[in-house]
Design a protein around this motif. Sequence first.
Motif, PDB file in Angstrom:
ATOM      1  N   ASP A 136       1.041  -1.369  -0.218  1.00  0.00           N
ATOM      2  CA  ASP A 136      -0.246   0.139  -0.117  1.00  0.00           C
ATOM      3  C   ASP A 136       0.766   1.187  -0.238  1.00  0.00           C
ATOM      4  OD1 ASP A 136      -2.270   1.744   0.383  1.00  0.00           O
ATOM      5  OD2 ASP A 136      -2.618   1.479   1.759  1.00  0.00           O
ATOM      6  N   LEU A 137       1.199   1.841  -0.992  1.00  0.00           N
ATOM      7  CA  LEU A 137       1.963   3.298  -0.765  1.00  0.00           C
ATOM      8  C   LEU A 137       0.595   4.270  -1.523  1.00  0.00           C
ATOM      9  CD1 LEU A 137       4.698   1.252  -3.534  1.00  0.00           C
ATOM     10  CD2 LEU A 137       4.432   2.163  -1.142  1.00  0.00           C
ATOM     11  N   SER A 138      -0.197   4.438  -1.308  1.00  0.00           N
ATOM     12  CA  SER A 138      -1.438   5.616  -1.740  1.00  0.00           C
ATOM     13  C   SER A 138      -0.965   6.450  -1.132  1.00  0.00           C
ATOM     14  CB  SER A 138      -2.823   4.938  -1.519  1.00  0.00           C
ATOM     15  OG  SER A 138      -3.246   4.399  -0.347  1.00  0.00           O
ATOM     16  N   GLY A 139      -2.005   7.647  -2.221  1.00  0.00           N
ATOM     17  CA  GLY A 139      -1.115   8.737  -1.692  1.00  0.00           C
ATOM     18  C   GLY A 139       0.119   9.211  -1.038  1.00  0.00           C
ATOM     19  N   THR A 140       1.567   8.748  -1.682  1.00  0.00           N
ATOM     20  CA  THR A 140       2.384   8.747  -1.198  1.00  0.00           C
ATOM     21  C   THR A 140       3.226   9.771  -2.907  1.00  0.00           C
ATOM     22  OG1 THR A 140       3.255   6.964  -1.600  1.00  0.00           O
ATOM     23  CG2 THR A 140       3.247   7.375  -0.033  1.00  0.00           C
ATOM     24  N   ASP A 141       3.997  10.131  -2.237  1.00  0.00           N
ATOM     25  CA  ASP A 141       5.365  11.002  -3.376  1.00  0.00           C
ATOM     26  C   ASP A 141       6.313   9.780  -4.210  1.00  0.00           C
ATOM     27  OD1 ASP A 141       6.397  12.473  -4.673  1.00  0.00           O
ATOM     28  OD2 ASP A 141       7.302  14.162  -3.203  1.00  0.00           O
ATOM     29  N   LEU A 142       6.073  10.051  -4.743  1.00  0.00           N
ATOM     30  CA  LEU A 142       6.867   8.744  -5.526  1.00  0.00           C
ATOM     31  C   LEU A 142       7.723   9.179  -6.438  1.00  0.00           C
ATOM     32  CD1 LEU A 142       5.158   5.648  -5.274  1.00  0.00           C
ATOM     33  CD2 LEU A 142       7.380   6.044  -3.720  1.00  0.00           C
ATOM     34  N   ARG A 143       8.252  10.899  -6.747  1.00  0.00           N
ATOM     35  CA  ARG A 143       8.227  11.978  -7.712  1.00  0.00           C
ATOM     36  C   ARG A 143       9.915  10.975  -8.203  1.00  0.00           C
ATOM     37  NH1 ARG A 143       7.668  17.409  -6.439  1.00  0.00           N
ATOM     38  NH2 ARG A 143       8.115  16.481  -4.394  1.00  0.00           N
ATOM     39  N   TRP A 144      11.150  10.658  -9.272  1.00  0.00           N
ATOM     40  CA  TRP A 144      12.126  10.411  -9.900  1.00  0.00           C
ATOM     41  C   TRP A 144      12.322   9.174  -8.745  1.00  0.00           C
ATOM     42  CZ3 TRP A 144      14.980  13.825 -12.579  1.00  0.00           C
ATOM     43  CH2 TRP A 144      14.255  14.786 -13.719  1.00  0.00           C
ATOM     44  N   THR A 145      12.087   8.077  -8.730  1.00  0.00           N
ATOM     45  CA  THR A 145      12.198   6.729  -7.858  1.00  0.00           C
ATOM     46  C   THR A 145      12.056   6.054  -9.171  1.00  0.00           C
ATOM     47  OG1 THR A 145       9.690   6.400  -7.696  1.00  0.00           O
ATOM     48  CG2 THR A 145      11.048   7.279  -6.033  1.00  0.00           C
ATOM     49  N   ASP A 146      13.497   4.997  -9.081  1.00  0.00           N
ATOM     50  CA  ASP A 146      13.461   4.147  -9.978  1.00  0.00           C
ATOM     51  C   ASP A 146      12.902   2.827  -9.299  1.00  0.00           C
ATOM     52  OD1 ASP A 146      13.931   2.669 -11.656  1.00  0.00           O
ATOM     53  OD2 ASP A 146      16.289   3.433 -11.582  1.00  0.00           O
ATOM     54  N   LEU A 147      11.975   2.298 -10.275  1.00  0.00           N
ATOM     55  CA  LEU A 147      10.877   1.627  -9.606  1.00  0.00           C
ATOM     56  C   LEU A 147      10.673   0.039 -10.649  1.00  0.00           C
ATOM     57  CD1 LEU A 147       7.640   2.680  -7.437  1.00  0.00           C
ATOM     58  CD2 LEU A 147       9.931   1.756  -6.268  1.00  0.00           C
ATOM     59  N   SER A 148      12.040   0.146 -11.656  1.00  0.00           N
ATOM     60  CA  SER A 148      12.093  -0.270 -12.713  1.00  0.00           C
ATOM     61  C   SER A 148      12.539  -2.248 -12.470  1.00  0.00           C
ATOM     62  CB  SER A 148      13.090  -0.431 -14.457  1.00  0.00           C
ATOM     63  OG  SER A 148      14.700   0.086 -12.963  1.00  0.00           O
ATOM     64  N   GLU A 149      11.829  -3.007 -13.232  1.00  0.00           N
ATOM     65  CA  GLU A 149      11.492  -3.918 -13.164  1.00  0.00           C
ATOM     66  C   GLU A 149      11.412  -4.451 -11.834  1.00  0.00           C
ATOM     67  OE1 GLU A 149      15.440  -6.239 -14.435  1.00  0.00           O
ATOM     68  OE2 GLU A 149      15.396  -5.144 -16.061  1.00  0.00           O
ATOM     69  N   ALA A 150      11.048  -3.874 -10.772  1.00  0.00           N
ATOM     70  CA  ALA A 150       9.904  -4.334  -9.616  1.00  0.00           C
ATOM     71  C   ALA A 150       8.841  -5.498  -9.701  1.00  0.00           C
ATOM     72  CB  ALA A 150      10.120  -3.535  -8.756  1.00  0.00           C
ATOM     73  N   ASN A 151       7.878  -6.110  -8.641  1.00  0.00           N
ATOM     74  CA  ASN A 151       6.955  -6.350  -8.842  1.00  0.00           C
ATOM     75  C   ASN A 151       5.895  -6.217  -8.336  1.00  0.00           C
ATOM     76  OD1 ASN A 151       4.984  -8.305  -8.308  1.00  0.00           O
ATOM     77  ND2 ASN A 151       6.383  -9.896  -8.758  1.00  0.00           N
ATOM     78  N   LEU A 152       5.226  -5.567  -9.126  1.00  0.00           N
ATOM     79  CA  LEU A 152       4.326  -4.486  -7.388  1.00  0.00           C
ATOM     80  C   LEU A 152       3.032  -4.942  -8.229  1.00  0.00           C
ATOM     81  CD1 LEU A 152       5.319  -1.160  -8.791  1.00  0.00           C
ATOM     82  CD2 LEU A 152       6.162  -2.424  -6.531  1.00  0.00           C
ATOM     83  N   ILE A 153       2.736  -6.455  -8.036  1.00  0.00           N
ATOM     84  CA  ILE A 153       1.761  -6.975  -8.591  1.00  0.00           C
ATOM     85  C   ILE A 153       0.657  -6.029  -7.140  1.00  0.00           C
ATOM     86  CG2 ILE A 153       2.155  -9.016  -7.441  1.00  0.00           C
ATOM     87  CD1 ILE A 153       0.203 -10.591  -9.210  1.00  0.00           C
TER      88      ILE A 153
END
Length: 447
Positions: free
Chosen positions: A323-340
């Motif tokens: 649960d990452l709702s309502g958060t600030d994830l600007r300029w983050t690198d989540l490439s190849e992560a599993n966010l199912i």
Amino acid sequence: MTIDPNNSSQPSSSPTPEVIPDRDLPPEVLDGAGDREISQKGLATQQAMAALASLQLPERTSILSRSHNTVRPRTTTPLASFITLGAIALIFLGLALNNFLIGLLGTLLALLLSLAVLLPWLQTVGTFFSPQERSIFVAILGVIAALVGLSKFTAINRPFLAWGRQINWEAFGTLAEWFGALGQILIAVIAVYVAWRQYVISKDLTIQQNLLTVQQNLITQQQTIDSYFQGISDLVLDEEGMLEDWPQERAIAEGRTAAILSSVDASGKAKIIRFLSQSKLLTPLQRDARLGRAMLNGNGGYAEDRIKGVRVIELGVVLAAADLSGTDLRWTDLSEANLIRANLSRCDLVKANFSRTILYDAQLVGADLKATILFYGKAETATPRNHSAPPNYTTGEQTGAVIENADFTDVQRMSDSIRYYCCAWGGERTRATVPGGCEGIPNKLGR
């Protein structure tokens, strides 16, 4: 001149003793005069004090006697007490014989004698009150007596008596019972109100206690995150601050990250992800083929290698269903992560990198997708990741995120290229949530 110490009957007429100067005494007397000088001075002082006391004694005695006579109340004589007892006996005799004259005579005698005895005491008690207070007390008695006299000797009270006879006092009794019942109801209402106020106060106290608990948890969480930041920095950096991550150090860093991400809330997860992204710990870095160390890019940083690069920390499935709702994830690198099944609703995803990220069944409702990277290359040639083929970051093949069944309802600032990719590779369920619709864009997923 000699002084007779026995002559003390007339101290007021005793002359003042003469003091013989030392120069008139013979020399043989002066030799022993040192011891007698103190006794002569003390004797003279005692005689002077006795003379003053004799002069002041009559005056002080007269003053004390006058004050004593003034304060001391007058005492009763035994004769008056016997007469009073006799008068009381006459009263009881008159009552026993039912004789008016004997009873009246005893009453008058007892009243007069008792008043004569009590009058001095009443005068003494009256001194405790000021004249104004005594006047007010007498005035109150006068008003009461005047009211009694008016009601007795005039007809002013007759209308009130007639009005009182017309009142149905039985109805008043019933009304009093009604008032009693109403009083009981009011008492019950007051009890309910008090109970309600106690509930409100306890509820407010509970809310305040919960707020304090939340604040304490936030403080504890921030301290834990700060310790994590320091621990990761000490683990992957050498004494000169250069990146020095060996396989075991990377494994420990990944373990620490997985442990802390599972124990913090959404804002804590976002802080950790931003720290790791800005520190290039989630970016695949170009490595030396033999030593495995990160390579510099010649511009003051580390070179990226999206194809063969090695990340310091691999997120893997740590953020699955997070649960990452309502958060600030600007300029983050989540490439190849599993966010199912991850919840990214209302997140700020400006320039966030989701290339080759698994966003299957993820929630992105109301998220800001300005300049967000879901793929490389052109939208028409980009395809989702596939483990059977390597990615082509020029054409975009195998570089896109897996967005099947993802929810893009009310997303903000979605570009046309991202909308094309979502409609082409999101499936029917995802196509129904894309803002602006997917008319004219083929469903390349086929389902």
